[in-house]
Design a protein around this motif. Structure first.
Motif, PDB file in Angstrom:
ATOM      1  N   SER A  75      55.400  15.836 -44.322  1.00 40.02           N
ATOM      2  CA  SER A  75      54.190  16.259 -45.008  1.00 40.02           C
ATOM      3  C   SER A  75      53.000  15.665 -44.257  1.00 40.02           C
ATOM      4  CB  SER A  75      54.340  15.837 -46.464  1.00 40.02           C
ATOM      5  OG  SER A  75      53.286  15.140 -46.924  1.00 40.02           O
ATOM      6  N   VAL A  76      52.147  16.558 -43.749  1.00 44.54           N
ATOM      7  CA  VAL A  76      51.104  16.128 -42.818  1.00 44.54           C
ATOM      8  C   VAL A  76      49.833  15.813 -43.603  1.00 44.54           C
ATOM      9  CG1 VAL A  76      49.877  16.693 -40.693  1.00 44.54           C
ATOM     10  CG2 VAL A  76      52.195  17.524 -41.038  1.00 44.54           C
ATOM     11  N   THR A  77      49.735  14.569 -44.025  1.00 48.16           N
ATOM     12  CA  THR A  77      48.638  14.218 -44.918  1.00 48.16           C
ATOM     13  C   THR A  77      47.433  13.650 -44.179  1.00 48.16           C
ATOM     14  OG1 THR A  77      49.761  12.124 -45.302  1.00 48.16           O
ATOM     15  CG2 THR A  77      50.115  13.829 -46.922  1.00 48.16           C
ATOM     16  N   ALA A 125      46.099  29.312 -51.028  1.00 47.23           N
ATOM     17  CA  ALA A 125      46.568  28.210 -50.165  1.00 47.23           C
ATOM     18  C   ALA A 125      48.081  28.179 -50.251  1.00 47.23           C
ATOM     19  CB  ALA A 125      46.001  26.888 -50.643  1.00 47.23           C
ATOM     20  N   VAL A 126      48.754  28.207 -49.098  1.00 43.77           N
ATOM     21  CA  VAL A 126      50.218  28.173 -49.100  1.00 43.77           C
ATOM     22  C   VAL A 126      50.648  26.832 -48.498  1.00 43.77           C
ATOM     23  CG1 VAL A 126      52.334  29.371 -48.416  1.00 43.77           C
ATOM     24  CG2 VAL A 126      50.212  30.664 -48.676  1.00 43.77           C
ATOM     25  N   SER A 127      51.435  26.087 -49.244  1.00 46.31           N
ATOM     26  CA  SER A 127      51.851  24.773 -48.744  1.00 46.31           C
ATOM     27  C   SER A 127      53.109  24.316 -49.453  1.00 46.31           C
ATOM     28  CB  SER A 127      50.734  23.750 -48.986  1.00 46.31           C
ATOM     29  OG  SER A 127      51.186  22.457 -48.680  1.00 46.31           O
ATOM     30  N   GLN A 128      54.159  24.079 -48.696  1.00 47.57           N
ATOM     31  CA  GLN A 128      55.389  23.562 -49.289  1.00 47.57           C
ATOM     32  C   GLN A 128      55.102  22.263 -50.026  1.00 47.57           C
ATOM     33  OE1 GLN A 128      58.504  21.305 -50.223  1.00 47.57           O
ATOM     34  NE2 GLN A 128      57.510  20.537 -48.381  1.00 47.57           N
ATOM     35  N   SER A 129      54.546  21.298 -49.310  1.00 46.58           N
ATOM     36  CA  SER A 129      54.366  19.956 -49.876  1.00 46.58           C
ATOM     37  C   SER A 129      53.245  19.900 -50.899  1.00 46.58           C
ATOM     38  CB  SER A 129      54.031  18.978 -48.752  1.00 46.58           C
ATOM     39  OG  SER A 129      52.828  19.371 -48.118  1.00 46.58           O
ATOM     40  N   GLY A 130      52.268  20.787 -50.723  1.00 53.21           N
ATOM     41  CA  GLY A 130      51.086  20.714 -51.583  1.00 53.21           C
ATOM     42  C   GLY A 130      50.205  19.516 -51.257  1.00 53.21           C
ATOM     43  N   LEU A 154      58.725  28.691 -33.598  1.00 55.19           N
ATOM     44  CA  LEU A 154      58.344  27.352 -34.077  1.00 55.19           C
ATOM     45  C   LEU A 154      59.588  26.528 -34.424  1.00 55.19           C
ATOM     46  CD1 LEU A 154      56.018  25.417 -34.934  1.00 55.19           C
ATOM     47  CD2 LEU A 154      56.194  26.382 -37.215  1.00 55.19           C
ATOM     48  N   LYS A 155      60.545  27.177 -35.102  1.00 55.31           N
ATOM     49  CA  LYS A 155      61.770  26.457 -35.467  1.00 55.31           C
ATOM     50  C   LYS A 155      62.445  25.926 -34.215  1.00 55.31           C
ATOM     51  CE  LYS A 155      61.322  25.866 -38.776  1.00 55.31           C
ATOM     52  NZ  LYS A 155      60.344  26.308 -39.732  1.00 55.31           N
ATOM     53  N   LEU A 156      62.556  26.798 -33.205  1.00 54.03           N
ATOM     54  CA  LEU A 156      63.264  26.387 -31.988  1.00 54.03           C
ATOM     55  C   LEU A 156      62.575  25.206 -31.327  1.00 54.03           C
ATOM     56  CD1 LEU A 156      65.645  27.211 -30.054  1.00 54.03           C
ATOM     57  CD2 LEU A 156      63.874  28.212 -28.626  1.00 54.03           C
ATOM     58  N   CYS A 182      49.221  26.036 -42.914  1.00 56.34           N
ATOM     59  CA  CYS A 182      49.528  25.456 -41.595  1.00 56.34           C
ATOM     60  C   CYS A 182      50.977  25.758 -41.222  1.00 56.34           C
ATOM     61  CB  CYS A 182      49.398  23.943 -41.621  1.00 56.34           C
ATOM     62  SG  CYS A 182      47.790  23.349 -42.084  1.00 56.34           S
ATOM     63  N   GLY A 183      51.236  25.830 -39.931  1.00 53.26           N
ATOM     64  CA  GLY A 183      52.605  25.900 -39.412  1.00 53.26           C
ATOM     65  C   GLY A 183      53.414  27.036 -40.018  1.00 53.26           C
ATOM     66  N   THR A 184      54.576  26.650 -40.517  1.00 49.05           N
ATOM     67  CA  THR A 184      55.479  27.636 -41.103  1.00 49.05           C
ATOM     68  C   THR A 184      54.835  28.362 -42.281  1.00 49.05           C
ATOM     69  OG1 THR A 184      57.520  26.628 -40.354  1.00 49.05           O
ATOM     70  CG2 THR A 184      57.609  27.705 -42.479  1.00 49.05           C
ATOM     71  N   ALA A 185      54.108  27.610 -43.089  1.00 47.58           N
ATOM     72  CA  ALA A 185      53.462  28.223 -44.256  1.00 47.58           C
ATOM     73  C   ALA A 185      52.439  29.264 -43.799  1.00 47.58           C
ATOM     74  CB  ALA A 185      52.803  27.141 -45.103  1.00 47.58           C
ATOM     75  N   TYR A 186      51.814  29.023 -42.653  1.00 48.14           N
ATOM     76  CA  TYR A 186      50.882  30.003 -42.090  1.00 48.14           C
ATOM     77  C   TYR A 186      51.626  31.292 -41.734  1.00 48.14           C
ATOM     78  CZ  TYR A 186      48.039  32.248 -38.464  1.00 48.14           C
ATOM     79  OH  TYR A 186      47.367  33.162 -37.700  1.00 48.14           O
ATOM     80  N   ASP A 231      44.852  19.444 -44.098  1.00 50.53           N
ATOM     81  CA  ASP A 231      43.981  20.545 -43.680  1.00 50.53           C
ATOM     82  C   ASP A 231      43.939  21.648 -44.732  1.00 50.53           C
ATOM     83  OD1 ASP A 231      42.974  19.711 -41.156  1.00 50.53           O
ATOM     84  OD2 ASP A 231      44.953  20.026 -40.301  1.00 50.53           O
ATOM     85  N   THR A 232      45.087  21.927 -45.329  1.00 51.13           N
ATOM     86  CA  THR A 232      45.131  23.001 -46.332  1.00 51.13           C
ATOM     87  C   THR A 232      44.323  22.585 -47.568  1.00 51.13           C
ATOM     88  OG1 THR A 232      47.329  23.482 -45.492  1.00 51.13           O
ATOM     89  CG2 THR A 232      46.706  24.583 -47.526  1.00 51.13           C
ATOM     90  N   LEU A 233      44.465  21.324 -47.921  1.00 50.67           N
ATOM     91  CA  LEU A 233      43.713  20.799 -49.061  1.00 50.67           C
ATOM     92  C   LEU A 233      42.207  20.872 -48.785  1.00 50.67           C
ATOM     93  CD1 LEU A 233      43.754  19.318 -51.793  1.00 50.67           C
ATOM     94  CD2 LEU A 233      44.009  17.187 -50.548  1.00 50.67           C
TER      95      LEU A 233
HETATM   96  C1  F6R Z   1      57.608  23.569 -39.630  1.00 57.90           C
HETATM   97  C2  F6R Z   1      56.942  22.959 -40.751  1.00 57.90           C
HETATM   98  C3  F6R Z   1      55.473  22.770 -40.680  1.00 57.90           C
HETATM   99  C4  F6R Z   1      54.856  22.962 -42.059  1.00 57.90           C
HETATM  100  C5  F6R Z   1      53.364  22.632 -42.020  1.00 57.90           C
HETATM  101  C6  F6R Z   1      52.715  22.854 -43.364  1.00 57.90           C
HETATM  102  O1  F6R Z   1      58.974  23.700 -39.878  1.00 57.90           O
HETATM  103  O2  F6R Z   1      57.554  22.587 -41.711  1.00 57.90           O
HETATM  104  O3  F6R Z   1      54.902  23.632 -39.750  1.00 57.90           O
HETATM  105  O4  F6R Z   1      55.049  24.271 -42.466  1.00 57.90           O
HETATM  106  O5  F6R Z   1      53.195  21.295 -41.661  1.00 57.90           O
HETATM  107  O6  F6R Z   1      53.285  22.073 -44.355  1.00 57.90           O
HETATM  108  P1  F6R Z   1      53.135  22.421 -45.873  1.00 57.90           P
HETATM  109  O7  F6R Z   1      53.820  23.710 -46.127  1.00 57.90           O
HETATM  110  O8  F6R Z   1      53.758  21.282 -46.596  1.00 57.90           O
HETATM  111  O9  F6R Z   1      51.661  22.523 -46.131  1.00 57.90           O
END
Ligand code: F6R
Length: 608
Positions: free
Chosen positions: A604-606, A345-350, A484-486, A300-304, A354-356
């Motif tokens: 973290s979008v849980t 699966a790419v996810s900063q927070s893990g 997206l950052k902006l 999702c998002g940046t990880a996408y 949706d990624t899960l």
């Molecule tokens: C944007 C941002 C989000 C996350 C997205 C996925 O700066 O941080 O778009 O990249 O919510 O989050 P993770 O990587 O935690 O799955």
């Protein structure tokens, strides 16, 4: 989404809760609250607004106790106000609950509980949990929690205290993060590690369905069937400073500056003395590799956006077809996946819901699963077969920067490794790309040592209503990340387009003075990008180009050029994103935005 902290011990609980919540504010910040159990009652204080509003309230109307729970909210059900803030209580006000997640069947439960005489105050889904526990409570809080969660559908991390159980803190999780901190004569629960670091480095990761029962001196964990489980303590090795601002004005800026080191941390453990990649965390045998006929990257998002670069890199080096999809779409499109698919699966927070869910869908269809994540012990890391940790260190700012850059590096490492193993990449090319990658910490540093041109541009351009990013190939993917950052930190409307698509519609919006960011690092696409820049300039646009140091002739076409150090075409995204992060950051500074806590967002979008 939503931060949870709970404490039981001998110390005054309120300062511990507030300090913990301050470390979790990145998870949600539209309201905050605490509940404390003392002198035969449960006292709740909660306020709309940032944590500071609650702090102020608690400094005036003090409460005292050694057992309590605290919450920082990201609203899902009901607007952010005092009443909807957590904790929520039962009708008599002797049970208090905090919750992260969404209870999907709350309306049905609410109707039934109202018929049973329970009086609701808020519009939240969470309040049903407090009334449910009350309904089932016959002196045993754990049993009441067990019976209640059996009725819940959806995702939750919950912490509960009750006046009748002044020596017990009960917490339970399903699909939302929750950890238990192990102290001496005190114990903790929290959504995330930073909330606990000041007190303990020993944590238990709860699994779905686990119930943790905490007293001052003991922690008991039961699984969803009520059986006691023995877990290994995980020792957190983070430096406490990693989760603090350390003199920077914002976490985001600090994290941008940490990128050279983050790149190093991702690369070093995977490159041996001979300059070869050693990915011992990924168990793909030669036979597995022969069988894989497709790779699907989901995020999702940046990880996408990192996944898009991953697609490019894998197709380029390993010659396997790759699909990259946003996780929220993937699972509902009946994806064509089988045992010959490698799913990444790419996810900063893990923890991203949706990624899960996408990962679980891919698992159900027998794909081989790799997680690329930053958080050790996260749900996604535990459900994947193999885990590739990005080692960016804790990322606190909501807008992802260093985690993204390490996701890119991870993607390149995986692509190069696959390419060599599959024989689609010559040893010479493999070696030369790795050699170049190793130069990246220094090259990233070089960009960070010269930010004043970016700052100056930001100071001139911060008033734009709308900004367009354009690029071709991987430059387009980087543009999407810049855009997206902006938008997330400066609230300027922004769009990223493949430059070749311009003429097919978007050019209608280009008018006098509009700002265009043109990412133009790819030699083979350079002339085409110049034409696109000319097209928008002819319509009055102001163009900032991102180019490699040796592409100085672009100055004749663009209004301003931000340079990145010379590198090979395939790897430019790792560098070209840095000026875009900085530009977004300084524009947001110039607009006076709350950069680390952008409105409506949470780290973290849980929830789905
Ligand atoms: C944007 C941002 C989000 C996350 C997205 C996925 O700066 O941080 O778009 O990249 O919510 O989050 P993770 O990587 O935690 O799955």
């Amino acid at each position: 989404m939503c931060g949870i902290v709970g404490y039981i011990g001998k110390k005054e609980v309120v300062p511990i809760l507030l300090e913990g919540l301050s470390k979790l504010e990145y998870r949600g910040y539209d309201s905050a609250g605490v509940a404390v159990c003392q002198d035969g009652k449960v006292t709740v204080r909660k306020n709309k607004g940032r944590l500071s509003v609650l702090e102020e309230n608690l400094s005036v109307k003090k409460i005292s106790g050694t057992l309590g729970i605290g919450h920082t909210r990201w609203a899902t059900h009901g607007e952010p106000n005092d009443v909807n803030a957590h904790p929520h209580e039962n009708t008599a006000g002797n049970i208090a609950v905090i919750h992260n997640g969404i209870i999907e069947n709350y309306m049905k439960l609410k109707e039934w509980l109202i018929e049973e005489g329970k009086v609701f105050k808020s519009e939240t889904d969470t309040e049903v949990i407090a009334h449910l526990i009350d309904y089932y409570f016959e002196g045993d809080l754990v049993l009441a929690v067990q019976k209640s969660v059996a009725k819940l559908e959806g995702a939750y991390a919950i912490a509960v205290i009750s006046k009748s159980n002044p020596n017990q803190l009960v917490a339970v999780r399903k699909d939302s993060p929750l950890i238990v901190g192990v102290g001496k004569g005190e114990n903790f629960v929290a959504s995330d590690i930073p909330a606990l670091l000041k007190h303990t480095r020993d944590v238990y990761f709860l699994d779905d369905g686990d119930i943790a029962i905490l007293t001052q001196d003991d922690i008991k964990i039961l699984n969803e069937f009520g059986g006691e489980v023995k877990k290994e303590v995980f020792n957190v090795t983070w430096d406490v400073k990693a989760a603090e601002k350390g003199g920077y004005q914002h976490f985001m800026l600090k994290e941008i500056y940490e990128q050279p080191n983050a790149i190093k941390e991702t690369l070093s453990p995977r490159i041996d003395n001979e300059g070869n990649i050693d990915l011992n965390e990924i168990n793909l045998t030669k036979d597995d590799l022969k069988e894989i006929n497709k790779i699907v990257i989901v995020a999702c998002g940046t990880a996408y956006h990192a996944g898009l670069v991953g697609k490019y890199a894998i197709e380029k080096f390993a010659k396997i077809p790759v699909e990259t999809d946003v996780a929220s779409e993937f699972r509902y499109r009946d994806p064509f996946i089988d045992k010959n698919t490698l799913f990444i699966a790419v996810s900063q927070s893990g923890e991203t819901a949706d990624t899960l869910a996408a990962l679980r869908e891919a698992k159900r269809r027998d794909a081989k699963i790799i997680a690329v994540t930053n958080v050790v012990g996260s749900r996604i890391s535990r459900e994947a077969e193999d885990v590739f940790y990005t080692w960016a260190g804790p990322e606190i700012a909501v807008a992802s920067t260093k985690a993204y850059i390490t996701q890119l590096v991870s993607m390149y490492l995986i692509a190069l490794d696959l390419g060599l193993k599959r024989g689609t990449l010559s040893k010479g090319k493999y070696k030369s790309v790795i050699k170049e990658l190793r130069e990246f910490p220094d090259k990233a540093e070089k960009i960070l040592n010269n930010v004043s041109p970016i700052q100056e541009l930001a100071d001139k351009q911060f008033n734009n209503q709308s900004v367009f990013y354009m690029g071709r190939g991987i430059d387009d993917y980087v543009g999407r990340e810049g855009s997206l950052k902006l938008k997330e930190i400066s609230y300027i409307h922004s769009e990223a387009i493949a430059a070749g698509e311009l003429k097919h519609g978007t050019i209608a919006l280009i008018e006098e003075g509009i700002l265009i960011i043109a990412v133009a690092t790819q030699e083979h696409l350079y002339e085409k990008m110049l034409s696109n820049i000319k097209e928008v300039k002819a319509r009055g646009a102001y163009v900032i180009a991102i180019a490699k140091e040796n592409q100085i002739e672009i100055e004749k076409t663009a209004d301003k050029v931000l340079y990145i150090p010379e590198t090979i075409n395939e790897l430019t995204p790792i560098l070209s994103v840095i000026p875009l992060q900085l530009l977004a950051y300084y524009i947001a500074v110039a607009r006076g935005c709350d950069i680390d806590k952008p409105k409506n967002l949470a780290k973290s979008v849980t929830v789905e």
